[in-house]
Design a protein around this motif. Sequence first.
Motif, PDB file in Angstrom:
ATOM      1  N   ARG A 189     -39.344 -13.862 -48.500  1.00  0.00           N
ATOM      2  CA  ARG A 189     -38.505 -12.739 -47.964  1.00  0.00           C
ATOM      3  C   ARG A 189     -37.661 -13.574 -46.793  1.00  0.00           C
ATOM      4  NH1 ARG A 189     -43.028  -8.099 -47.044  1.00  0.00           N
ATOM      5  NH2 ARG A 189     -43.693  -8.273 -49.156  1.00  0.00           N
ATOM      6  N   ASP A 190     -37.552 -14.891 -47.046  1.00  0.00           N
ATOM      7  CA  ASP A 190     -36.324 -15.588 -46.320  1.00  0.00           C
ATOM      8  C   ASP A 190     -34.866 -15.545 -46.528  1.00  0.00           C
ATOM      9  OD1 ASP A 190     -36.688 -17.297 -48.110  1.00  0.00           O
ATOM     10  OD2 ASP A 190     -37.498 -19.061 -46.903  1.00  0.00           O
ATOM     11  N   GLY A 191     -34.580 -14.861 -47.794  1.00  0.00           N
ATOM     12  CA  GLY A 191     -33.190 -14.988 -48.400  1.00  0.00           C
ATOM     13  C   GLY A 191     -32.866 -16.036 -49.378  1.00  0.00           C
ATOM     14  N   VAL A 192     -34.151 -16.901 -49.843  1.00  0.00           N
ATOM     15  CA  VAL A 192     -33.887 -18.100 -50.630  1.00  0.00           C
ATOM     16  C   VAL A 192     -34.712 -17.710 -51.755  1.00  0.00           C
ATOM     17  CG1 VAL A 192     -34.252 -20.546 -50.989  1.00  0.00           C
ATOM     18  CG2 VAL A 192     -33.588 -19.620 -48.617  1.00  0.00           C
ATOM     19  N   VAL A 193     -34.271 -17.950 -52.992  1.00  0.00           N
ATOM     20  CA  VAL A 193     -35.072 -17.675 -54.197  1.00  0.00           C
ATOM     21  C   VAL A 193     -35.662 -18.967 -54.505  1.00  0.00           C
ATOM     22  CG1 VAL A 193     -35.072 -17.131 -56.653  1.00  0.00           C
ATOM     23  CG2 VAL A 193     -33.969 -15.810 -54.976  1.00  0.00           C
ATOM     24  N   GLU A 194     -37.163 -19.147 -54.687  1.00  0.00           N
ATOM     25  CA  GLU A 194     -37.671 -20.379 -55.224  1.00  0.00           C
ATOM     26  C   GLU A 194     -38.485 -20.215 -56.101  1.00  0.00           C
ATOM     27  OE1 GLU A 194     -38.854 -22.181 -50.641  1.00  0.00           O
ATOM     28  OE2 GLU A 194     -39.581 -19.985 -51.089  1.00  0.00           O
ATOM     29  N   LYS A 195     -38.431 -21.149 -57.122  1.00  0.00           N
ATOM     30  CA  LYS A 195     -39.287 -21.220 -58.441  1.00  0.00           C
ATOM     31  C   LYS A 195     -40.541 -21.427 -58.136  1.00  0.00           C
ATOM     32  CE  LYS A 195     -39.238 -22.666 -63.082  1.00  0.00           C
ATOM     33  NZ  LYS A 195     -38.634 -23.379 -64.255  1.00  0.00           N
ATOM     34  N   ASN A 196     -41.261 -22.444 -57.465  1.00  0.00           N
ATOM     35  CA  ASN A 196     -42.299 -22.892 -57.266  1.00  0.00           C
ATOM     36  C   ASN A 196     -43.121 -22.382 -55.757  1.00  0.00           C
ATOM     37  OD1 ASN A 196     -42.632 -23.988 -59.878  1.00  0.00           O
ATOM     38  ND2 ASN A 196     -41.772 -25.347 -59.149  1.00  0.00           N
ATOM     39  N   ASN A 197     -42.817 -21.376 -55.115  1.00  0.00           N
ATOM     40  CA  ASN A 197     -43.348 -20.912 -53.915  1.00  0.00           C
ATOM     41  C   ASN A 197     -44.706 -20.602 -54.163  1.00  0.00           C
ATOM     42  OD1 ASN A 197     -43.982 -19.223 -51.516  1.00  0.00           O
ATOM     43  ND2 ASN A 197     -42.009 -19.434 -50.980  1.00  0.00           N
ATOM     44  N   ALA A 251     -43.013 -10.718 -53.875  1.00  0.00           N
ATOM     45  CA  ALA A 251     -41.897 -10.074 -54.421  1.00  0.00           C
ATOM     46  C   ALA A 251     -42.003  -8.353 -54.334  1.00  0.00           C
ATOM     47  CB  ALA A 251     -41.514 -10.306 -55.943  1.00  0.00           C
ATOM     48  N   ILE A 252     -40.989  -7.601 -54.131  1.00  0.00           N
ATOM     49  CA  ILE A 252     -40.827  -6.286 -54.015  1.00  0.00           C
ATOM     50  C   ILE A 252     -40.362  -5.866 -55.220  1.00  0.00           C
ATOM     51  CG2 ILE A 252     -40.293  -4.353 -52.892  1.00  0.00           C
ATOM     52  CD1 ILE A 252     -40.429  -5.698 -50.137  1.00  0.00           C
ATOM     53  N   LEU A 253     -40.503  -5.283 -56.332  1.00  0.00           N
ATOM     54  CA  LEU A 253     -40.057  -4.791 -57.538  1.00  0.00           C
ATOM     55  C   LEU A 253     -40.238  -3.366 -57.452  1.00  0.00           C
ATOM     56  CD1 LEU A 253     -42.167  -7.028 -59.865  1.00  0.00           C
ATOM     57  CD2 LEU A 253     -39.846  -7.341 -58.983  1.00  0.00           C
ATOM     58  N   LEU A 254     -38.887  -3.040 -57.752  1.00  0.00           N
ATOM     59  CA  LEU A 254     -38.700  -1.510 -57.852  1.00  0.00           C
ATOM     60  C   LEU A 254     -38.450  -1.237 -59.464  1.00  0.00           C
ATOM     61  CD1 LEU A 254     -36.270  -0.746 -55.040  1.00  0.00           C
ATOM     62  CD2 LEU A 254     -38.519  -0.494 -55.007  1.00  0.00           C
ATOM     63  N   VAL A 255     -39.137  -0.342 -59.874  1.00  0.00           N
ATOM     64  CA  VAL A 255     -39.535  -0.197 -61.480  1.00  0.00           C
ATOM     65  C   VAL A 255     -38.788   1.203 -61.974  1.00  0.00           C
ATOM     66  CG1 VAL A 255     -40.695  -0.234 -63.678  1.00  0.00           C
ATOM     67  CG2 VAL A 255     -40.938  -2.057 -61.748  1.00  0.00           C
ATOM     68  N   GLY A 266     -46.157  -5.517 -45.051  1.00  0.00           N
ATOM     69  CA  GLY A 266     -45.905  -5.914 -43.714  1.00  0.00           C
ATOM     70  C   GLY A 266     -44.764  -6.677 -43.517  1.00  0.00           C
ATOM     71  N   PRO A 267     -44.497  -6.717 -42.076  1.00  0.00           N
ATOM     72  CA  PRO A 267     -43.333  -7.705 -41.522  1.00  0.00           C
ATOM     73  C   PRO A 267     -43.350  -9.022 -41.668  1.00  0.00           C
ATOM     74  CG  PRO A 267     -43.773  -5.897 -39.992  1.00  0.00           C
ATOM     75  CD  PRO A 267     -44.826  -5.779 -41.088  1.00  0.00           C
ATOM     76  N   GLU A 268     -44.804  -9.546 -41.802  1.00  0.00           N
ATOM     77  CA  GLU A 268     -45.239 -10.909 -41.944  1.00  0.00           C
ATOM     78  C   GLU A 268     -45.644 -11.108 -43.424  1.00  0.00           C
ATOM     79  OE1 GLU A 268     -44.393 -13.279 -39.462  1.00  0.00           O
ATOM     80  OE2 GLU A 268     -43.507 -11.378 -38.346  1.00  0.00           O
ATOM     81  N   GLY A 269     -45.434 -10.304 -44.266  1.00  0.00           N
ATOM     82  CA  GLY A 269     -45.869 -10.232 -45.338  1.00  0.00           C
ATOM     83  C   GLY A 269     -45.299 -11.275 -46.479  1.00  0.00           C
ATOM     84  N   HIS A 270     -45.784 -11.229 -47.606  1.00  0.00           N
ATOM     85  CA  HIS A 270     -45.000 -12.111 -48.652  1.00  0.00           C
ATOM     86  C   HIS A 270     -45.117 -11.591 -50.013  1.00  0.00           C
ATOM     87  CE1 HIS A 270     -48.946 -13.986 -48.601  1.00  0.00           C
ATOM     88  NE2 HIS A 270     -48.995 -13.857 -49.934  1.00  0.00           N
TER      89      HIS A 270
END
Length: 129
Positions: A95-103, A118-122, A112-116
Motif C-alpha cells: 500500500r505504498d502506491g507502487v504495483v509490484e509483481k513479486n512482493n 491487496a484490498i479487493l472489492l468484488v 490495519g494502517p501498518e497492514g499489507h
Amino acid sequence: AAPARAISFSVKHTEGVSVEVACRGRAEVGSSPSSGTRWPLNEGTILRFSMNQASTEVNDNKVTVSFYAEGGQPINQAGVFLTGIGISLDVDTDRDGVVEKNNPNKASWTWGPEGHGAILLVSCDKERP
C-alpha cells in the motif's frame, strides 16, 4: 469422440501436463508415456488434463489419447496441443502506491494502517438476469 469399436484407451503427455483419469468416480493419476496403462472406455470415464506452469512457446505441450479395440488392436489416436497462460494479479501489496509483481507480502493479508496485502472489492450482484 472415441471410435465406434473402441473399448479402452491410453494417454501420453508431455512433461508439462498433469493427467488424471476418473473411472466410475475413482480418480487415478495418469501414468508416464512409457508405462502403457490402458483404461476401460466406459460411460462416465473422465479424462482431465491440466498445466501448472506457463508455456515457453505456443503449443509446446501435448496430450495424445490412443484408442484400442477388442484384443488390444490400436484403432485411432486423438491429440490436443496445449499452451499454458500465466496469470498474475499484480497489486500494491504494501500500500505504498507502487504495483509490484513479486512482493513477498502478495501471498498474505494483514488488517490495519501498518497492514499489507491487496484490498479487493468484488461485485457479486446480478447485473443481468
